[in-house]
Structure formats: structure tokens, C-alpha cells
Write a protein that holds these residues in place. Structure first.
Motif, PDB file in Angstrom:
ATOM      1  N   GLN A  66       0.737  -1.303  -0.338  1.00 31.18           N
ATOM      2  CA  GLN A  66       0.167   0.018   0.034  1.00 31.18           C
ATOM      3  C   GLN A  66       0.835   1.306   0.049  1.00 31.18           C
ATOM      4  N   LEU A  70       2.191   2.058  -3.545  1.00 25.60           N
ATOM      5  CA  LEU A  70       1.161   2.301  -4.364  1.00 25.60           C
ATOM      6  C   LEU A  70       0.846   3.940  -4.066  1.00 25.60           C
ATOM      7  N   ASP A  71       0.795   4.147  -2.710  1.00 27.68           N
ATOM      8  CA  ASP A  71       0.296   5.328  -2.495  1.00 27.68           C
ATOM      9  C   ASP A  71       1.503   6.560  -2.757  1.00 27.68           C
ATOM     10  N   LYS A 104      -6.681  -0.048  -7.056  1.00 26.67           N
ATOM     11  CA  LYS A 104      -6.605   1.400  -6.921  1.00 26.67           C
ATOM     12  C   LYS A 104      -6.988   2.273  -8.322  1.00 26.67           C
ATOM     13  N   LYS A 134     -10.530   3.577  -8.320  1.00 25.96           N
ATOM     14  CA  LYS A 134     -10.628   4.885  -7.666  1.00 25.96           C
ATOM     15  C   LYS A 134     -10.036   5.924  -8.163  1.00 25.96           C
ATOM     16  N   THR A 135      -8.837   5.808  -8.711  1.00 28.72           N
ATOM     17  CA  THR A 135      -7.962   6.828  -9.103  1.00 28.72           C
ATOM     18  C   THR A 135      -7.297   6.473 -10.199  1.00 28.72           C
ATOM     19  N   TYR A 176      -4.101   5.689 -12.213  1.00 28.45           N
ATOM     20  CA  TYR A 176      -2.848   5.009 -11.865  1.00 28.45           C
ATOM     21  C   TYR A 176      -2.331   4.169 -13.176  1.00 28.45           C
TER      22      TYR A 176
END
Length: 180
Positions: free
Chosen positions: A124, A127-128, A155, A158-159, A161
Motif C-alpha cells: 500500500q 502504491l500510495d 486502486k 478509484k484513481t 494510476y
């Protein structure tokens, strides 16, 4: 885009048991082409976890690319403290050499391995703190990278990437059309 996460198959998943395996050159050449494109598109930092296989080869490729792109930086972010301490001596030495190539090294957990939650938290974190991923991974041939791939797909719901895959067909194309 500024930060790129690179991951992929481990050595044993590819049947690579020696540093002289010709598969390594094919993977490195393909990585070099893809990473160069990302750098030319604005990537400043390249992050890996230091895993045996694709991630370690990527560190070597980025180190080589720094000759042409001195502005690019790379980080090795381990999932936990003392990562690799239970590896064979040769692999431990290799990991230390790779750390010397990195501009930054750290671990997401400051404790030695205790449970799988550290791996999930690390994934996480990666990825963040990245804007895109480059995976040497073929969904038709699962391996440990499937966990990262699935997390990226989640991910992406939602966004934005970007996730670029280097699959076995692309590696085969490198063999057939792109080897120097």
C-alpha cells in the motif's frame, strides 16, 4: 508523473538460478526500453522493494541509465527491517551492492518480519507513493506479482494510476527483434 514502482517475477518463478542465465539479459533490455520511456515522460524517482529477480535487475538497469539520465533517482524501500537477512550469502552480498546504487534506502516497517500485514502495508505504501507501475508480469502466468497487480487494479477503480505490463510475448519480441 514523477514516481514509478517497478516489480515483477522472482528469480525462481522464472527458472533463473544463476546470474549468467540469458533470460536476465532479455528482461534487462526490455526493462531498459520501458524505463527510458518513463524517464522521458517525466519520471524522477524509481522505486523497488529489492526482491530477488526483476526488482534487483531493475536497480541495475536504472544505475546504467543514470549515465544518460543523471537526474533520475532510485529508491529501494524494503517491506521490513533486516530484509534479506535469511538469504544465501551470495544474495545478501548482491543486495548490499544494490543498496550502494540506490539514492535512498528505507523500510516501511522498522521491525523484522513478524507477519503478512507488513507486506500488505508495504504494498500500500508503494502504491500510495508512486504515480505508475511497471510490472514484468503476465496475468496468464501468475506468481507473487499477482498480489501487486490485483492491488493496482483495485486502486485504478478509484484513481488514475498507470500500470504497464511486460508480458512473455513482449519478452519474446525482445528476443526475436530487439537483441543487440
Amino acid at each position: 508523473m514523477t514516481n514509478l514502482y517497478i516489480s515483477g517475477y522472482r528469480t525462481y518463478e522464472l527458472g533463473v538460478f544463476t546470474g549468467k542465465d540469458p533470460k536476465i539479459n532479455v528482461i534487462k533490455k526490455t526493462l531498459k526500453n520501458e524505463i527510458s520511456q518513463f524517464i522521458e515522460s517525466g519520471v524522477d524517482w524509481i522505486l523497488t522493494s529489492g526482491q530477488l529477480g526483476v526488482e534487483q535487475w531493475a536497480v541495475e538497469v536504472v544505475d546504467e541509465l543514470k549515465k544518460d539520465y543523471p537526474e533520475v533517482k532510485q529508491a529501494i524501500v524494503f517491506p521490513f527491517l533486516e530484509f534479506g537477512s535469511n538469504w544465501k550469502e551470495e544474495s545478501k552480498t548482491k543486495l548490499m551492492e544494490l543498496q550502494q546504487m540506490a539514492d535512498y534506502t528505507e523500510s516501511t516497517s522498522h521491525q523484522p518480519y513478524k507477519d503478512p500485514s507488513q507486506l500488505k502495508n508495504h504494498q500500500q505504501f508503494m502504491l500510495d507513493h508512486t504515480d505508475a507501475a511497471l510490472l514484468v508480469y503476465d496475468p496468464e502466468h501468475e506468481g507473487k506479482t499477482s498480489f501487486v497487480y490485483q492491488a493496482i487494479q483495485k486502486k485504478q477503480e478509484k484513481t488514475p494510476y498507470e500500470c504497464r505490463l511486460i508480458d512473455f510475448d513482449q519478452l519474446q519480441n525482445t528476443i526475436e527483434f530487439g537483441m543487440e
